[in-house]
Design a protein around this motif. Structure first.
Motif, short mmCIF file in Angstrom:
data_model
loop_
_atom_site.label_atom_id
_atom_site.label_comp_id
_atom_site.label_asym_id
_atom_site.label_seq_id
_atom_site.Cartn_x
_atom_site.Cartn_y
_atom_site.Cartn_z
N ASP A 19 0.00 4.87 -4.65
CA ASP A 19 -0.23 5.98 -5.57
C ASP A 19 0.50 5.80 -6.90
O ASP A 19 0.23 6.54 -7.85
N GLN A 47 -13.23 2.52 -17.07
CA GLN A 47 -12.55 2.05 -15.87
C GLN A 47 -11.06 1.85 -16.13
O GLN A 47 -10.22 2.14 -15.26
N ARG A 68 0.82 -1.22 0.00
CA ARG A 68 0.00 0.00 0.00
C ARG A 68 0.85 1.26 0.00
O ARG A 68 0.38 2.32 -0.40
N ASP A 69 2.07 1.15 0.48
CA ASP A 69 2.93 2.34 0.48
C ASP A 69 3.26 2.79 -0.94
O ASP A 69 3.67 3.93 -1.15
N ARG A 81 -9.84 15.58 -13.81
CA ARG A 81 -10.92 15.86 -14.77
C ARG A 81 -10.36 16.26 -16.13
O ARG A 81 -10.86 15.83 -17.17
N LEU A 129 -18.04 0.48 -11.35
CA LEU A 129 -18.04 1.95 -11.31
C LEU A 129 -19.35 2.37 -10.66
O LEU A 129 -20.34 1.65 -10.73
N TYR A 130 -19.34 3.55 -10.06
CA TYR A 130 -20.59 4.07 -9.51
C TYR A 130 -21.52 4.44 -10.66
O TYR A 130 -21.19 5.31 -11.47
N PHE A 188 -12.19 10.45 -10.10
CA PHE A 188 -12.32 9.87 -8.75
C PHE A 188 -11.27 8.78 -8.53
O PHE A 188 -10.61 8.72 -7.49
N MET A 189 -11.12 7.92 -9.55
CA MET A 189 -10.12 6.85 -9.41
C MET A 189 -8.71 7.43 -9.31
O MET A 189 -7.86 6.91 -8.59
N TYR A 232 -4.84 -0.25 -11.13
CA TYR A 232 -5.39 -1.61 -11.03
C TYR A 232 -6.76 -1.69 -11.67
O TYR A 232 -7.65 -0.88 -11.38
N TRP A 266 -8.37 16.54 -8.08
CA TRP A 266 -9.59 16.39 -8.88
C TRP A 266 -9.52 17.17 -10.19
O TRP A 266 -9.93 16.67 -11.24
N ALA A 322 -8.11 10.40 -8.02
CA ALA A 322 -8.05 11.04 -6.69
C ALA A 322 -7.72 10.02 -5.61
O ALA A 322 -7.01 10.32 -4.65
N LEU A 323 -8.25 8.81 -5.76
CA LEU A 323 -7.93 7.76 -4.79
C LEU A 323 -6.44 7.47 -4.78
O LEU A 323 -5.88 7.03 -3.78
N ARG A 324 -5.79 7.71 -5.93
CA ARG A 324 -4.36 7.43 -6.06
C ARG A 324 -3.52 8.70 -5.95
O ARG A 324 -2.37 8.74 -6.38
N GLY A 325 -4.11 9.76 -5.46
CA GLY A 325 -3.31 10.95 -5.16
C GLY A 325 -3.34 12.05 -6.19
O GLY A 325 -2.65 13.05 -6.05
#
Lengths: 309, 409
Positions: A70, A138, A66-67, A106, A81-82, A93-94, A74, A102, A96-99
């Motif tokens: 970013d 995705q 996990r370190d 975009r 997806l939402y 969003f994906m 994957y 936004w 943003a999850l990886r740093g």
């Protein structure tokens, strides 16, 4: 990315049994195996989604996967997806999850969608996209933050040939950018075209590791021969494993080469109407390495599990 | 970037997604305005009931059969006595009737009068009045006895009746009273209970969206599940704060329109810790109650595979909330007792009970300790929920969690 002696049990079932992997930087690496071989579980352990019972792994120099999160992209086998999100926002969003912030996410999402021919769908909600388009969205989401390592679990499944081609191009583009790509598949053609190295996993164990050529080299080349003057005497001159299909004979290339055999056939007056020496494909090598029974057994188990569920 | 900062960023990313996904939907408007709809229906029902009650009250009468010379002083005494009643507590309006024939028979006849709804009739000499009443109106009958005595005293003494001119002084003594504190404590517990009852149960199905849309693996690959859970908790807490802020502002504005009596009643709420700190602690304990119950509901709900299972869970979850309310309400009634201490220490009831504690005790330090204790349990519940979830899912490739958990890809 390296893994040493990974073991994972779910209940009383050993799913991964001592798998070792070493993925060179900048390579496209394929993890091949029949359904139920333990590929997904192995990838999840490599990424730190689940912890191995035994074994160690390093990811981009980090002992705790996990370190390096970013720097990793994957695409899981179960696409998700939402449905209420706009395609462009889903990619951002994906990221943003990886740093990735936004705004940058975009902007990049819009550019990438345009380049992938999905520009008109940027502001569409995911639920309105076709399955193939959603899958590409995705995939773009998994690379929007420009990862050093891209892990794709069965990326080609569910895609039509056109989108499969797009995906192959994207994988090659990621490699050209400098990323390492690791993907799992049970479709040999993609691995054959893309992979620098492969690992074949079956029954939770690693059965092979090397280049595609190395895998093919585990089988001898095969000869296709059609005589000018066929007759019963031809069989006597050919190797014992030769089998005839109509007027064409097939057999493994003899260890001493094809020339002595051709001399004998010509001298006997059978002549040569057609001759080819074929290298075995990855598919043949895969079946040989994994074993036909293992492939059949895995498929049967899978169907049974799905029916039970 | 440190691991902590990365986790914080990931948590807030998940929280932001959940907040936006919840708030920017038409359904959220329905949710936000639900109390208005509820209040509207209550108001309509209340107005109907009030209208029925009012029409009944207009015709209701207590009747005194008295001679003409007593009718006027009796009316004056009645006006004087009614000043001590609240409107709803006052006996029906007084009517006086001249005696005619047999007083008992006249009194009996009055109960069937068409132009009024008679509940009590007084007849006979005022020194020994006979009061005929329906079973329900004993208090009105007592009132008629007192009215007879007042009337008689006025009539007998006339101007010689001693005049009393009371001097009214307002004191804040009630603010310091135990009753005022208990009232504040109970209202604090009740307020937090209702807010969490309305808002925190939404977290039961919070993970269902990720499970159904299969986003969970994308999240789990990028973000530790603990951060996913905490992010979802914070996202929904943001929604709750928006809801409370919206209605808080409206109720605050409406408060200025309250009648003076009602405003005075609220003014007598007297938290021991002081109104300012009490308001801050109320907000803090609401946050903690939401986060604690929400973390438990999130973890429990994440174990459910289907919406049906989630719906089935809503009853036990509500029972838990009511139990925490009951425990805390009992605790604030006996501050300092073993029940109060137990409620303050038990994590799920602690925010409720400590809000009550703030009303009953002026000490500030127990609150700092309690908030830290509650925050610790929020962390524990989130961690336990995430670990239980990880244990139950992500065990196979295309297999569904648990059901096909043993089929690895």
């Amino acid at each position: 990315m390296t893994a040493t002696g990974l073991v994972k049990r779910f209940g009383d079932r050993q799913v991964v049994d001592g798998v070792d992997l070493a993925v060179p930087r900048g390579a496209i690496y394929g993890v091949l195996g029949p359904n139920g071989a333990g590929k997904t579980t192995t990838l999840r352990m490599l990424l730190g989604i689940i912890e191995p019972d035994v074994g160690t792994r390093t990811l981009l120099g980090h002992d705790v996967p996990r370190d390096a999160g970013d720097r990793v992209g994957y695409l899981p086998e179960e696409r998700g997806l939402y449905p209420g999100m706009k395609a462009r926002d889903a990619i951002a969003f994906m990221g943003a999850l990886r740093g990735l912030d936004w705004r940058t996410g975009r902007t990049r999402a819009a550019e990438m969608m345009e380049a992938a021919g999905l520009g008109q769908a940027a502001t569409e909600k995911i639920r309105k996209l076709s399955k193939g388009m959603a899958q590409l969205v995705q995939l773009l989401g998994s690379v929007v933050h420009r990862p050093d390592l891209l892990v794709l679990d069965e990326p080609f499944s569910g895609l039509d040939p056109v989108n499969q081609e797009k995906l192959e191009a994207l994988i090659l583009a990621e490699r050209d950018r400098g990323a390492t790509v690791l993907f799992s598949t049970h479709i040999m053609a993609h691995a054959e075209r893309l992979c620098d190295r492969i690992a074949i996993i079956a029954g939770g164990k690693r059965r092979f590791e090397g280049t595609v050529d190395d895998a093919r080299a585990t089988l001898p080349e095969r000869v296709r021969y059609r005589p000018t003057h066929p007759g019963p005497a031809v069989a006597a001159l050919l190797p014992a494993d030769a089998v005839a299909d109509d007027q064409t004979w097939r057999f493994e290339l003899p260890p001493e080469g094809i020339e002595p055999l051709l001399v004998r056939l010509i001298d006997a007056g059978h002549g040569i109407a057609g001759l080819s020496i074929e290298r075995p494909g990855l598919h043949d090598a895969f079946v040989r390495i994994v074993g036909r029974d293992a492939v059949k057994g895995a498929a049967t188990n899978r169907k049974a599990a799905e029916l039970n569920a | 970037m440190t691991r902590f900062r990365r986790r914080l960023r990931q948590t807030l990313t998940v929280a932001r997604r959940d907040f936006v996904a919840t708030v920017y939907t038409p359904i959220f408007l329905v949710f936000l305005l639900a109390p208005a709809l509820m209040a509207s229906f209550s108001a309509i029902g209340g107005m109907g009931a009030a209208s029925v009650a009012s029409s009944g009250r207009e015709k209701a009468r207590v009747v005194a059969i008295v001679a003409d010379d007593l009718a006027r002083p009796m009316a004056q005494a009645d006006t004087r006595l009614r000043a001590v009643f609240r409107r709803d507590d006052a006996p029906p309006a007084l009517a006086t009737v001249r005696p005619a024939g047999d007083p008992r028979a006249q009194a009996e006849d009055l109960f069937s009068a068409r132009d009024m709804d008679v509940s009590v009739v007084m007849f006979g000499p005022l020194t020994r009045p006979h009061i005929l009443h329906t079973r329900r109106y004993t208090r009105s009958a007592d009132y008629m006895g007192v009215l007879a005595a007042e009337t008689l005293a006025d009539h007998a003494l006339g101007a010689a009746r001693p005049r009393v001119e009371p001097v009214k002084l307002v004191t804040d003594a009630a603010r310091q009273s135990r009753g005022g504190r208990n009232q504040s404590a109970f209202l604090a517990v009740l307020g937090i209970f209702f807010l969490t009852l309305f808002l925190s149960t939404q977290l039961l199905g919070a993970i269902a969206e990720e499970r159904n849309s299969k986003v969970i693996e994308v999240l789990a690959a990028a973000v530790p599940l603990e951060s996913v859970f905490l992010g979802k908790l914070l996202g929904m807490f943001g929604v709750a704060v928006l809801f409370v802020g919206f209605w808080g502002a409206i109720v605050g504005k409406l408060g200025t329109l309250l009648p003076a009596d009602a405003a005075t009643a609220f003014g007598e709420l007297a938290p021991a810790i002081g109104a300012g700190p009490f308001a801050l602690l109320f907000a803090a304990y609401f946050a903690m109650a939401y986060l604690l119950l929400g973390a438990v509901f999130l973890g429990v709900g994440a174990q459910a595979s289907t919406m049906r299972e989630i719906q089935l869970l809503s009853l036990p979850v509500t029972i838990v909330q009511v139990a925490m309310f009951g425990l805390s309400a009992a605790a604030v009634a006996s501050p300092g007792g073993w029940l109060a201490i137990a409620a303050e220490v038990f994590p799920l009831s602690s925010p409720f009970a400590m809000a009550g504690h703030a009303a009953n005790s002026p000490d500030l330090w127990p609150h700092l300790l309690a908030l830290a204790w509650q925050a610790l349990w929020v962390g524990l519940f989130v961690t336990i929920g995430a670990r239980a979830f990880r244990r139950g899912v992500l065990q196979s490739g295309s297999a569904r969690p648990r059901r096909r958990g043993k089929a690895a890809a």
